[in-house]
Write an enzyme that holds these catalytic residues in place. Sequence first.
Site, short mmCIF file in Angstrom:
data_model
loop_
_atom_site.label_atom_id
_atom_site.label_comp_id
_atom_site.label_asym_id
_atom_site.label_seq_id
_atom_site.Cartn_x
_atom_site.Cartn_y
_atom_site.Cartn_z
N CYS A 183 0.81 -1.22 0.00
CA CYS A 183 0.00 0.00 0.00
C CYS A 183 0.84 1.27 0.00
O CYS A 183 0.38 2.32 0.42
CB CYS A 183 -1.00 -0.01 1.15
SG CYS A 183 -0.28 -0.19 2.78
N CYS A 319 0.63 -0.35 9.04
CA CYS A 319 1.44 -0.34 7.82
C CYS A 319 1.43 1.10 7.29
O CYS A 319 1.28 2.03 8.06
CB CYS A 319 0.91 -1.33 6.78
SG CYS A 319 -0.75 -0.94 6.21
#
Lengths: 355, 80
Positions: A183, A319
């Site tokens: 991502c 993340c």
Amino acid sequence: MTNKTRYSRQITLPEIGEQGQLKLLNARVLVIGAGGLGCPVLQNLAAAGVGSLGIVDGDVVDETNLHRQLLYTLKDCGNSKAETAKKTILELNPEINVNVFRDFFTTENAFRIVQDYQIIIDCTDTIAVRYLINDVAVFKKIPVVYASIYKFQGQVSVFNYKNGPSYRCLFPEQESLKVVPNCVESGVLGVLPNTLGAFQATEVLKIILEIGEVLSGKLLVYDALHFQTQIIEFARNPKAIEKGFINGSQLLNSKKTIKNLSPEAFLEKCNQAGIIVIDVRELEETPEFKRENSIQIPLKELEEYSKKLDKNKEIVLFCQTGQRSEAAMNYLQNSGFIGVFHLAKGIESLKNKLQ
Amino acid sequence: MKIALKYFGLLADITNKKEEFFLLEESTIAVSLLKSKVENTYQELKNTNYAIAVNQAMASLDYIVKDQDVVAFLPPFAGG
């Protein structure tokens, strides 16, 4: 009908007429995500006179949004996207009703948010949320108008339309954490989501007006860089639909505890005793975020690593943008871990707080 | 047999091409076998989720690909 002048150019179309305009006025449409796709969808549906619009977004406007999210201006930076979008589209068309949900769409609030709507428009930016939308929509039998983008390319389709195929029929979910896309921000041509959002709005109007041929069982793939479009056909997969239905029903009946953390809740959790904080990004990704109780386990290694962990310990995952940590959270929950949380929008949502 | 392969999104970044032709000795090939051949050429594809379409229709793993077919490798996009 209150204002025929505003809509006269579409009422003139024999396919729409006053009857069609009334259908639009009575329609209730939920837009999940008020970003690159959500902005053009909201703008077009508001202008067309769709009577009730719901906007779901927990994010605030950032300067990096402005090259593609055309409902927002520089002075809106730092303000709620959902509230700002509402204000802008009401200026465009004060005759409609707009309902705002200043939250991200999560397992905790999904059923409450969708309950009043006939059509859902998936304008989100996370694969895990797309599966969540699918499962809730399959269970509630609500059609979903889907689009997604990558750099210069986009996809559009309509799911659950008159018993048609679902998102899981097109892209079955993989159990393994090894296939979750990274991502890291990859960049996007600003005009691209506006093109795709306009396609979505078109499908929504066709569904409401019951005209034309809806893009059900077909995936439109658009490549802006080479101006190529393709239509790929796909069929209903009863097993994939059943999986969505079961997930949806489990969600409806599960105990609701908050698993998605805001930046504030995340920092608070990190300071709690006995918590394990896991950074699931690749080792070289920045900004660094280290605490005494934190470790770096890249997502692809988490399956193996988790075998060594105590399933009763509380675990906080993060993340870059929340995409990988959400997949990791779902995986650990399915493997029997009791208390798993994740930073909903990733370390990027923390950047103002780390400086 | 000669078939055309098209890669979309992240997959085009991995293979570093939008499309290519594959020349195979077989006269037909199952999607599953073609998938593993392609994944052997581009190892990183093994770690991605994607669907395969043959001649603009999604195909299951046991679908038989024939000479001149166009095979598209399509990942779900996340962005919005």
